[in-house]
Design a protein around this motif. Structure first.
Motif, short mmCIF file in Angstrom:
data_model
loop_
_atom_site.label_atom_id
_atom_site.label_comp_id
_atom_site.label_asym_id
_atom_site.label_seq_id
_atom_site.Cartn_x
_atom_site.Cartn_y
_atom_site.Cartn_z
N ASP A 104 -20.51 26.67 22.57
CA ASP A 104 -20.93 27.95 23.16
C ASP A 104 -20.05 28.32 24.35
O ASP A 104 -19.82 29.50 24.62
N SER A 105 -19.59 27.31 25.08
CA SER A 105 -18.77 27.57 26.26
C SER A 105 -17.31 27.15 26.05
O SER A 105 -16.55 27.08 27.02
N GLU A 106 -16.94 26.87 24.81
CA GLU A 106 -15.58 26.43 24.50
C GLU A 106 -14.74 27.62 24.02
O GLU A 106 -14.99 28.18 22.95
N ALA A 107 -13.75 27.99 24.84
CA ALA A 107 -12.94 29.18 24.52
C ALA A 107 -12.13 29.00 23.25
O ALA A 107 -11.81 29.99 22.56
N PHE A 108 -11.77 27.76 22.89
CA PHE A 108 -10.90 27.53 21.74
C PHE A 108 -11.68 27.30 20.44
O PHE A 108 -11.07 27.10 19.39
N ALA A 109 -13.01 27.31 20.51
CA ALA A 109 -13.82 27.23 19.29
C ALA A 109 -13.94 28.63 18.69
O ALA A 109 -14.04 29.62 19.41
N THR A 110 -13.91 28.73 17.39
CA THR A 110 -13.99 30.02 16.72
C THR A 110 -15.44 30.49 16.67
O THR A 110 -16.37 29.68 16.74
N PRO A 111 -15.66 31.81 16.55
CA PRO A 111 -17.04 32.31 16.39
C PRO A 111 -17.76 31.68 15.20
O PRO A 111 -18.96 31.42 15.26
N ALA A 112 -16.99 31.43 14.12
CA ALA A 112 -17.60 30.81 12.94
C ALA A 112 -18.11 29.40 13.26
O ALA A 112 -19.17 28.98 12.79
N MET A 113 -17.37 28.67 14.08
CA MET A 113 -17.80 27.32 14.45
C MET A 113 -19.07 27.36 15.29
O MET A 113 -19.97 26.54 15.12
N ARG A 114 -19.13 28.32 16.21
CA ARG A 114 -20.34 28.44 17.03
C ARG A 114 -21.54 28.76 16.15
O ARG A 114 -22.63 28.20 16.32
N ALA A 115 -21.34 29.69 15.21
CA ALA A 115 -22.43 30.04 14.29
C ALA A 115 -22.81 28.86 13.42
O ALA A 115 -24.00 28.62 13.15
N ASP A 116 -21.80 28.10 12.96
CA ASP A 116 -22.08 26.91 12.14
C ASP A 116 -23.00 25.95 12.86
O ASP A 116 -23.94 25.42 12.27
N GLU A 117 -22.72 25.70 14.14
CA GLU A 117 -23.51 24.73 14.88
C GLU A 117 -24.97 25.17 15.01
O GLU A 117 -25.89 24.35 14.94
N LYS A 118 -25.19 26.48 15.20
CA LYS A 118 -26.56 26.99 15.27
C LYS A 118 -27.27 26.78 13.94
O LYS A 118 -28.44 26.36 13.88
N VAL A 119 -26.56 27.08 12.85
CA VAL A 119 -27.15 26.91 11.52
C VAL A 119 -27.39 25.44 11.22
O VAL A 119 -28.42 25.06 10.66
N HIS A 120 -26.44 24.59 11.61
CA HIS A 120 -26.61 23.15 11.37
C HIS A 120 -27.88 22.63 12.05
O HIS A 120 -28.59 21.79 11.49
N HIS A 121 -28.15 23.14 13.25
CA HIS A 121 -29.34 22.71 13.96
C HIS A 121 -30.59 23.01 13.15
O HIS A 121 -31.51 22.17 13.03
N GLU A 122 -30.66 24.21 12.56
CA GLU A 122 -31.83 24.58 11.77
C GLU A 122 -31.89 23.82 10.45
O GLU A 122 -32.97 23.47 9.97
N VAL A 123 -30.71 23.56 9.84
CA VAL A 123 -30.69 22.79 8.59
C VAL A 123 -31.20 21.38 8.84
O VAL A 123 -32.05 20.86 8.09
N VAL A 124 -30.70 20.74 9.89
CA VAL A 124 -31.13 19.37 10.19
C VAL A 124 -32.60 19.36 10.59
O VAL A 124 -33.34 18.44 10.25
N ARG A 125 -33.04 20.39 11.31
CA ARG A 125 -34.46 20.49 11.66
C ARG A 125 -35.31 20.52 10.39
O ARG A 125 -36.35 19.87 10.30
N GLY A 126 -34.86 21.31 9.40
CA GLY A 126 -35.60 21.39 8.14
C GLY A 126 -35.65 20.07 7.40
O GLY A 126 -36.69 19.67 6.87
N LEU A 127 -34.51 19.37 7.36
CA LEU A 127 -34.48 18.07 6.69
C LEU A 127 -35.36 17.06 7.43
O LEU A 127 -36.09 16.27 6.81
N ALA A 128 -35.30 17.09 8.76
CA ALA A 128 -36.13 16.17 9.54
C ALA A 128 -37.61 16.49 9.37
O ALA A 128 -38.45 15.58 9.34
N ALA A 129 -37.92 17.78 9.22
CA ALA A 129 -39.33 18.17 9.05
C ALA A 129 -39.90 17.61 7.76
O ALA A 129 -41.08 17.24 7.70
N ARG A 130 -39.07 17.53 6.71
CA ARG A 130 -39.56 16.93 5.46
C ARG A 130 -39.99 15.50 5.68
O ARG A 130 -41.05 15.07 5.21
N GLY A 131 -39.16 14.75 6.38
CA GLY A 131 -39.50 13.36 6.66
C GLY A 131 -40.72 13.24 7.55
O GLY A 131 -41.56 12.35 7.36
#
Length: 358
Positions: A104-131
């Motif tokens: 989020d504060s890394e100037a050299f990260a692409t917007p797609a990478m920032r968006a990926d990390e947000k989505v990854h958080h929700e994906v992992v949250r969903g997988l963890a919720a199953r367990g």
């Protein structure tokens, strides 16, 4: 896409990102190898996304660095746990890690990478919720049963000890508290589960096998009242009743009145729940008594009991924090404070009563 004008600090930071992304991808691949079906596919795709991020930092660095730093401590802990423990705790830790993205504060990260990390958080949250859902019943009984045993018996022992009684009395009181509490927990859980099952059975739709549906007055259509009582609208209930009577007239059997498919989840039977509660409470309640069982007395026994119970309280608190996707240290300290707070109150009361009785 190299960056020749990058500072040495930039390149060190990119190399750290590269090491972390590579390690995280390895964690997801390792978890995927232990799964089947949809969960395996999801984890493999997460690993592929980490590979894309890895390629970005490699491109900025202009190729593999001569010396790659170690992955962060949190990522290495994830990798270590992925090879030794079940996926539930690993995914809970990964959820925390994905929620703290530095991009989020890394100037050299692409917007797609920032968006990926947000989505990854929700994906992992969903997988963890199953367990968590699969584990919730058993884990809840284990944590709360053991924690009740720890706190209640420690409070009992400290309160009695503060009153100035002998070590033998403290030991007998601790064992009595263990048995009384464990039996109470077991009996309470048995009654709770048995009552819940009886309540659910009383609300289940019953069989119509004893009713000759063709004999019902179609115009009055009282069968529709059954379906309306089960939650269908007047029109839907009338249609359902008409269909049931038509099927019965044609020789088919209508087995149940259930207009709505309700699924009641009751985890285990009453005896199993009672036995689990008894054992979980006893496993926690035995810990404060251990110093006296092994012959310790006085302040030494109390100090050892406090240390043992403190470790156990922090372990249960940290485990709850991990599974909840919360900081484990904060939950561990909260559990410790609550447990020791209850024990401190009974200790003070024991001192007061000891002085009064003395």
């Amino acid at each position: 896409m190299s960056a020749p004008d990058a500072t040495p600090a930039d390149r060190r930071r990119w190399a750290q990102y590269l090491a972390d992304e590579r390690a995280e991808g390895s964690v997801y691949r390792r978890l995927a190898s232990r799964k089947q079906g949809e969960e395996r596919v999801i984890l493999e795709q997460l690993a592929a996304a980490e590979g894309r991020h890895e390629a970005h930092w490699l491109a900025l660095l202009g190729g593999e660095p001569a010396r790659l730093p170690k992955a962060s401590m949190a990522t290495r802990l994830l990798a270590w746990m992925a090879g030794r423990f079940g996926t539930i705790f690993v995914l809970a830790l990964a959820q925390n890690a994905e929620g703290r993205s530095p991009y989020d504060s890394e100037a050299f990260a692409t917007p797609a990478m920032r968006a990926d990390e947000k989505v990854h958080h929700e994906v992992v949250r969903g997988l963890a919720a199953r367990g968590r859902r699969r584990l919730s019943g058993t884990f809840r009984a284990a944590v709360f049963g053991a924690n009740d045993g720890l706190v209640s018996n420690l409070a009992l022992i400290l309160g009695i000890g503060a009153a100035g009684v002998s070590s033998q009395v403290i030991l007998l009181s601790g064992i009595a508290g263990l048995l009384a509490g464990a039996l109470s927990m077991g009996a309470g859980e048995f009654i709770s589960v048995r009552s819940q099952r009886e309540l659910l059975e009383a609300t289940e739709p019953q069989s119509l096998s004893g009713v000759r549906l063709p004999d019902l007055d179609i115009d009055a259509n009282e069968l529709a009242l059954v379906y309306r009582a089960r939650g269908l609208s007047e029109e839907a209930a009338a249609d359902k009743a008409g269909l049931a009577i038509a099927e019965a007239t044609a020789g088919r059997i209508v087995s149940r009145t259930g207009a709505i498919d309700t699924t009641h989840e009751v985890v285990g039977g009453a005896w199993r729940a009672a036995g689990s509660s008894f054992l979980f409470f006893a496993s926690g309640a035995i810990i404060p008594v251990l110093p006296w069982i092994f012959g310790l007395t006085g302040f030494v026994a109390i100090a050892v009991a406090l240390v043992l119970v403190g470790i156990a309280l922090m372990a249960t608190g940290a485990a709850v924090g991990l599974l909840a996707g919360a900081p484990p240290l904060k939950r561990a300290l909260r559990q410790l404070a609550i447990g020791f707070g209850a024990a401190a109150v009974t200790y003070v009361l024991g001192l007061v009563f000891g002085v009064t009785l003395g």
